[in-house]
Design an enzyme around this catalytic site. Structure first.
Site, short mmCIF file in Angstrom:
data_model
loop_
_atom_site.label_atom_id
_atom_site.label_comp_id
_atom_site.label_asym_id
_atom_site.label_seq_id
_atom_site.Cartn_x
_atom_site.Cartn_y
_atom_site.Cartn_z
N ARG A 137 -6.40 4.90 -14.61
CA ARG A 137 -5.19 4.23 -14.11
C ARG A 137 -4.79 4.79 -12.74
O ARG A 137 -3.66 4.60 -12.30
CB ARG A 137 -4.05 4.38 -15.11
CG ARG A 137 -4.34 3.75 -16.47
CD ARG A 137 -3.11 3.75 -17.36
NE ARG A 137 -2.71 5.11 -17.73
CZ ARG A 137 -3.12 5.73 -18.84
NH1 ARG A 137 -3.97 5.13 -19.67
NH2 ARG A 137 -2.70 6.95 -19.13
N ARG A 138 -5.72 5.47 -12.09
CA ARG A 138 -5.42 6.13 -10.82
C ARG A 138 -6.26 5.60 -9.66
O ARG A 138 -6.40 6.26 -8.63
CB ARG A 138 -5.66 7.63 -10.95
CG ARG A 138 -4.80 8.30 -12.03
CD ARG A 138 -5.17 9.76 -12.19
NE ARG A 138 -4.31 10.43 -13.16
CZ ARG A 138 -4.42 11.71 -13.50
NH1 ARG A 138 -5.39 12.46 -12.95
NH2 ARG A 138 -3.60 12.25 -14.37
N CYS A 157 1.33 -3.83 6.85
CA CYS A 157 2.04 -4.85 6.06
C CYS A 157 1.46 -4.87 4.64
O CYS A 157 2.16 -4.59 3.68
CB CYS A 157 1.91 -6.22 6.71
SG CYS A 157 2.71 -6.34 8.32
N SER A 184 5.76 -6.79 3.80
CA SER A 184 6.25 -7.88 4.63
C SER A 184 5.16 -8.92 4.78
O SER A 184 4.00 -8.58 4.97
CB SER A 184 6.65 -7.33 6.01
OG SER A 184 6.98 -8.36 6.90
N ASN A 185 5.54 -10.21 4.67
CA ASN A 185 4.54 -11.26 4.77
C ASN A 185 5.10 -12.48 5.50
O ASN A 185 6.07 -13.08 5.05
CB ASN A 185 4.06 -11.66 3.38
CG ASN A 185 2.90 -12.64 3.40
OD1 ASN A 185 2.97 -13.70 2.81
ND2 ASN A 185 1.81 -12.28 4.06
N HIS A 224 8.76 -14.11 4.12
CA HIS A 224 9.69 -14.78 5.02
C HIS A 224 9.05 -15.91 5.80
O HIS A 224 7.84 -15.92 6.05
CB HIS A 224 10.31 -13.77 6.00
CG HIS A 224 9.29 -12.92 6.70
ND1 HIS A 224 8.91 -11.68 6.23
CD2 HIS A 224 8.57 -13.13 7.83
CE1 HIS A 224 8.00 -11.16 7.04
NE2 HIS A 224 7.77 -12.03 8.01
N ALA A 281 5.62 -14.38 16.13
CA ALA A 281 6.63 -13.37 16.44
C ALA A 281 5.95 -12.02 16.66
O ALA A 281 4.97 -11.70 15.99
CB ALA A 281 7.66 -13.29 15.34
#
Length: 282
Positions: A137-138, A157, A184-185, A224, A281
């Site tokens: 699990r690592r 990101c 962030s996407n 976003h 942007a």
């Protein structure tokens, strides 16, 4: 309708109808003309793509799958932070005069770390664990290294992949799944690009680990749509989706470091016309 298109359309509608509008707030990104780049954003998006059912390529418009694969190999295989090693020009805005994006992405994948089993970089540690301890699990990677952020031209990101192995009932075949964490996407320019490239990464690593590619979970903290992208998104999600394409890799490749974009095969990829002149942007 492909499941990928369905997920994308529902996500965009949710952001536009229920998201937070940042107009008037302090924002970092700006348009090339200097105007602040505001967004409508939604927190905590979670999308699931089962690669056993279909490959998640958007049909509402074309995703350049070979370029997406080239970028993921640039980061995970070539472990480069220089745009001169990349065939597309996606990262040019963040490169210095020598082509470097700083201590970001591929640089972090190539840093070697000391473990009980020896010295590994992050890519090789994943490959080692899947070969020797697949039910661990690592098994994860992390590009968001705080001590190096000040030397990154862009903070990561898509910053973390967590791999998890399950087993098919019946034949007992091992299935490789993964969670992609993204802080962030930019939904219009990057959402399906990221989904496709990390789906391809999952397929490549599964193949060289003698596993079946399973589920890719995409966790997005801030999904976003930029203010100047809203009419483009509205036009995009009004289109009628096509069935998903068939995407497969050259089965003769058994070493992750031997994959090239020539090993990617795409069949029956129907898609609508591309949206041109998308403002980006900075």
């Amino acid at each position: 309708m492909s499941q990928c298109d369905h997920i994308f359309i529902n996500m965009c509608r949710d952001i536009l109808e229920n998201g937070t509008d940042t107009r008037g707030e302090k924002v970092r990104p700006h348009w090339p003309d200097g105007t602040p780049a505001y967004t409508i954003k939604q927190f905590g998006i979670c999308n699931r793509y089962d690669l056993r059912k279909e490959f998640p390529a958007l049909t509402l418009r074309r995703t350049a799958l070979k370029s997406a694969m080239d970028e993921i190999l640039w980061i995970w295989q070539r472990k480069s932070n220089n745009v001169h090693d990349l065939h597309s020009h996606i990262w040019d805005e963040w490169a210095d005069e020598d082509g470097s994006i700083g201590k970001a992405y591929g640089y972090q994948m190539g840093v070697k770390h000391v473990y009980k089993e020896g010295l590994f970089d992050q890519t090789d540690r994943v490959l080692y664990d899947l070969r020797h301890n697949p039910f661990s699990r690592r098994i994860l990677t992390n590009l968001y290294v705080h001590q190096d952020l000040h030397e990154m031209n862009l903070y990561p990101c898509a910053y973390s992949m967590t791999f998890n192995v399950t087993q098919e009932r019946g034949d007992g075949k091992l299935v490789l799944n993964a969670v992609l964490n993204q802080r962030s996407n930019d939904v219009l320019t990057a959402n399906n690009w990221n989904v496709a490239q990390y789906a391809l990464l999952l397929m490549m690593i599964a193949q060289v680990s003698d596993m079946v590619p399973g589920v890719l979970v995409h966790m997005i903290a801030d999904a976003h749509i930029y203010d100047r992208h809203v009419p483009l998104i509205q036009e995009l999600i009004s289109r009628e989706p096509y069935p998903a394409p068939k995407v497969w890799l050259n089965p003769e490749v058994h070493d992750f470091y031997q994959f090239t974009t020539d090993d990617l095969h795409v069949e029956n990829y129907q898609y609508h016309e591309q949206i041109r002149n998308i403002p980006v942007a900075i």
